[in-house]
Design an enzyme around this catalytic site. Structure first.
Site, PDB file in Angstrom:
ATOM      1  CE  LYS A 188      -1.860   2.831   2.657  1.00  0.00           C
ATOM      2  NZ  LYS A 188      -1.710   3.999   1.762  1.00  0.00           N
ATOM      3  CB  CYS A 297      12.940   8.331   8.683  1.00  0.00           C
ATOM      4  SG  CYS A 297      13.738   7.317   7.486  1.00  0.00           S
ATOM      5  CD  GLU A 398      10.298  12.196  11.872  1.00  0.00           C
ATOM      6  OE1 GLU A 398       9.211  11.638  12.076  1.00  0.00           O
ATOM      7  OE2 GLU A 398      11.252  11.653  11.311  1.00  0.00           O
TER       8      GLU A 398
HETATM    9  P1  NAD Z   1       2.277   7.975   7.985  1.00  0.00           P
HETATM   10  O1  NAD Z   1       2.588   7.161   9.168  1.00  0.00           O
HETATM   11  O2  NAD Z   1       1.166   8.953   8.085  1.00  0.00           O
HETATM   12  O3  NAD Z   1       1.914   7.051   6.730  1.00  0.00           O
HETATM   13  C1  NAD Z   1       2.720   6.014   6.286  1.00  0.00           C
HETATM   14  C2  NAD Z   1       1.860   5.015   5.556  1.00  0.00           C
HETATM   15  O4  NAD Z   1       0.938   4.432   6.466  1.00  0.00           O
HETATM   16  C3  NAD Z   1       1.018   5.599   4.432  1.00  0.00           C
HETATM   17  O5  NAD Z   1       0.951   4.674   3.365  1.00  0.00           O
HETATM   18  C4  NAD Z   1      -0.343   5.743   5.081  1.00  0.00           C
HETATM   19  O6  NAD Z   1      -1.399   5.727   4.151  1.00  0.00           O
HETATM   20  C5  NAD Z   1      -0.384   4.533   5.973  1.00  0.00           C
HETATM   21  N1  NAD Z   1      -1.297   4.619   7.112  1.00  0.00           N
HETATM   22  C6  NAD Z   1      -1.782   5.748   7.703  1.00  0.00           C
HETATM   23  N2  NAD Z   1      -2.605   5.407   8.702  1.00  0.00           N
HETATM   24  C7  NAD Z   1      -2.651   4.063   8.773  1.00  0.00           C
HETATM   25  C8  NAD Z   1      -3.323   3.118   9.614  1.00  0.00           C
HETATM   26  N3  NAD Z   1      -4.117   3.516  10.618  1.00  0.00           N
HETATM   27  N4  NAD Z   1      -3.132   1.799   9.396  1.00  0.00           N
HETATM   28  C9  NAD Z   1      -2.322   1.388   8.419  1.00  0.00           C
HETATM   29  N5  NAD Z   1      -1.666   2.219   7.584  1.00  0.00           N
HETATM   30  C10 NAD Z   1      -1.823   3.551   7.754  1.00  0.00           C
HETATM   31  O7  NAD Z   1       3.652   8.668   7.591  1.00  0.00           O
HETATM   32  P2  NAD Z   1       3.964   9.571   6.334  1.00  0.00           P
HETATM   33  O8  NAD Z   1       3.451  10.928   6.686  1.00  0.00           O
HETATM   34  O9  NAD Z   1       3.526   8.960   5.062  1.00  0.00           O
HETATM   35  O10 NAD Z   1       5.560   9.501   6.317  1.00  0.00           O
HETATM   36  C11 NAD Z   1       6.341  10.291   7.115  1.00  0.00           C
HETATM   37  C12 NAD Z   1       6.818   9.521   8.338  1.00  0.00           C
HETATM   38  O11 NAD Z   1       7.481   8.312   7.979  1.00  0.00           O
HETATM   39  C13 NAD Z   1       7.815  10.282   9.140  1.00  0.00           C
HETATM   40  O12 NAD Z   1       7.439  10.293  10.500  1.00  0.00           O
HETATM   41  C14 NAD Z   1       9.136   9.539   8.964  1.00  0.00           C
HETATM   42  O13 NAD Z   1      10.005   9.631  10.018  1.00  0.00           O
HETATM   43  C15 NAD Z   1       8.692   8.158   8.712  1.00  0.00           C
HETATM   44  N6  NAD Z   1       9.670   7.432   7.899  1.00  0.00           N
HETATM   45  C16 NAD Z   1      10.472   6.514   8.482  1.00  0.00           C
HETATM   46  C17 NAD Z   1      11.417   5.812   7.742  1.00  0.00           C
HETATM   47  C18 NAD Z   1      12.320   4.805   8.365  1.00  0.00           C
HETATM   48  O14 NAD Z   1      12.920   4.045   7.642  1.00  0.00           O
HETATM   49  N7  NAD Z   1      12.422   4.717   9.662  1.00  0.00           N
HETATM   50  C19 NAD Z   1      11.525   6.047   6.369  1.00  0.00           C
HETATM   51  C20 NAD Z   1      10.694   6.998   5.799  1.00  0.00           C
HETATM   52  C21 NAD Z   1       9.759   7.667   6.572  1.00  0.00           C
END
Ligand code: NAD
Ligand code: MG
Length: 504
Positions: A188, A297, A398
């Protein structure tokens, strides 16, 4: 529901409309819902995308389950799977410029960033094509006439939920190790950036990955993502995203004891010691925060500088920050691209405003940027904030944008204490010409990744993942293969006399 041929060869990757990929076919969503994806550099709509419903998620899980339980992919000899992985990589190489273009359009990231990330996505498939051949179980010591060995067996159907900051690279980090070991996946992508993950799904089919092994279903996180997390026929969830959603996923996955790996947020420290090569540290620290517009991240967003070189370092750092070029992402000279959307721009600006209210000093930047020719897009000035302390929100949370806070330290002990004073533990960096000191500090930092005199956080093969609330599990490395497999222990008896343990 209509199904379409999946041949990519004659199709442009840039289209008005993108389908879901379920069970080897390009399909509409069950309720014909669509959403629009935007180029955040301009604010213009670039394409419409089929929006997966829960019914589509159900179809995808059913297809993945069927492919795993009764299909041939998992049963192929490893070398055949490796060949297919290399084929995926070679198709990606042959479409490199188109994929880069699509990634830039969907994210607003700069050309050099997109090129690097597409390259790494390709190399991930090549890395796992090689790694899988050497991935095996063990033979273990057991008493005399017994024999024990272990097999690594694919864990099953994996739900893979990815964020918008590295759309293709995150898809590759997830799909490559999973299918290498024989898993089936339902991916997804983030709704803001679905295009290159869909293309990667099409390329997998083109390369000969059987139907149902790779399914791509863009849709809402709270509906479709959540449905996958709760689905009893999903064996594992691999998630990259924010820490709050990661916690929610872990709780829900516990209901069926799914295997879980989480790559979450960070607030990575960057320590510059008085014996560092100051110019190299300035350049590396600049890249460490402003690469990918700070939407990383592992962005080194807390910069700590030894008091003896603080003034010199800060002057040079601010001067170079001001030289960063924002603008046309396709222009080779652009360093920093756009922010992903208005919501994220508001979040970033809110953090900067909170810093000002808390009494911090903005050394440069500090507001949305106006870019000629890109007035409809979402842009923020690279921002350097000083005169801060660890009570401030801007230091603790963050931001996920081009904003760095700078603080002073007086000795190694204080530097380590400040570095570890966070709930996160993903990246970190140390700048020092003293190898003994760099090693000492690296050993004491609580983070999954330490960069020593190095601006880069990872290459295919290096473990990527966090300590503490940055998640658990490692991606991009050999160990990842273990996280997509179960270990089966086979204990045999080869004695000449039958055993009669009850003595009856
Ligand atoms: P997010 O957590 O809002 O979304 C990530 C994904 O999860 C999206 O595909 C979203 O649609 C999905 N999602 C949202 N709610 C959900 C739920 N209740 N159940 C299942 N899936 C759900 O994050 P974002 O805004 O897309 O990305 C930014 C964040 O990701 C930042 O906090 C960053 O630090 C983190 N990040 C971490 C890494 C790492 O490797 N540690 C890498 C990239 C990004
Ligand atoms: Mg987009």
């Amino acid at each position: 529901m209509s199904a379409q041929q999946t041949t990519l060869e004659t199709t442009s990757l840039k289209r008005d409309y993108y389908h879901l990929i379920i069970n080897g076919e390009k399909v509409e969503s069950s309720n014909n819902n669509v959403f629009e994806t935007v180029n955040p550099a301009t604010g213009q709509i670039i394409a419409r995308v089929a929006k997966a419903s829960q019914e589509d998620a159900e179809r995808a899980v059913t297809a993945a389950r069927e492919a795993f339980d009764h299909g041939k992919w998992r049963k192929y000899p490893i070398n055949r799977r490796a060949q297919t992985m290399n084929k995926i990589a070679s198709i990606m190489r042959s479409r490199f410029n188109e994929i880069v273009e699509l990634e830039i359009l969907d994210t607003g990231k700069s050309l050099h960033a997109a090129q690097g990330q597409v390259t790494q996505a390709i190399e991930d498939f090549e890395f796992y094509a090689g790694a899988i051949v050497g991935h095996r179980g063990s033979v273990n010591n057991v008493p005399g006439q017994f024999h024990n060995y272990t097999e690594k067996e694919a864990v099953g159907v994996c739900a893979q939920i990815i964020p918008w900051n590295y759309p293709l690279m995150m898809a590759a980090w997830k799909i490559a190790p999973a299918i290498a070991v024989g898993c089936s996946v339902v991916v997804k992508p983030a709704s803001l950036t679905p295009l290159t993950a869909i293309i990667l799904g099409e390329i997998c089919l083109e390369a000969g990955v059987p139907a149902g092994v790779v399914n791509i279903i863009p849709g809402s996180g709270s509906e479709v993502g959540n449905y996958l997390v709760e689905h009893p026929k999903v064996d594992k969830v691999a998630f990259t995203g924010s820490t709050p959603i990661g916690k929610d996923i872990m709780g829900k996955a516990s209901q069926t004891l799914k295997r879980v790996t989480l790559e979450l947020g960070g607030k990575s420290p960057n320590l510059v010691f008085e014996d560092a090569d100051v110019d190299a540290a300035v350049d590396g620290s600049l890249f460490g925060i402003f690469y990918n517009t700070g939407q990383s991240c592992e962005a080194r967003s807390r910069l700590y500088v030894h008091e003896d070189i603080y003034d010199e370092f800060v002057e040079k750092f601010v001067e170079k920050t001001k030289k960063l070029q924002l603008g046309d992402p396709f222009d080779k000279s652009t360093h920093v691209g756009s922010i992903i959307d208005q919501g994220q721009l508001d979040v970033i600006d809110g953090y900067v405003k909170s810093a000002i209210e808390d009494g911090a000093d903005i050394l440069t930047g500090g507001k949305p940027a106006q870019i000629e020719g890109f007035e409809g897009g979402f842009w923020y000035e690279p921002t350097v904030i000083a005169n801060v302390n660890h009570d401030m929100t801007v230091v603790k949370e963050e931001i996920f944008g081009p904003v760095v806070v700078i603080m002073k330290f007086k000795d190694e002990k204080e530097a380590i204490r400040l570095a570890n004073d966070t709930e996160f533990g993903l990246g970190s960096a140390v700048w020092s010409k003293d190898g003994a000191r760099a090693t000492r500090v690296a050993n004491l930092i609580q983070a999954g990744i330490v960069m020593v005199n190095c601006p880069f956080s990872a290459f295919p093969g290096t473990p990527f993942g966090g300590y503490k609330q940055s998640g658990f599990g490692r991606e991009l490395c050999i160990e990842t293969l273990d996280l997509y497999t179960e270990t089966k222990s086979i204990l045999s008896y080869y004695g000449s006399r039958p055993l009669n343990p009850f003595g009856l």
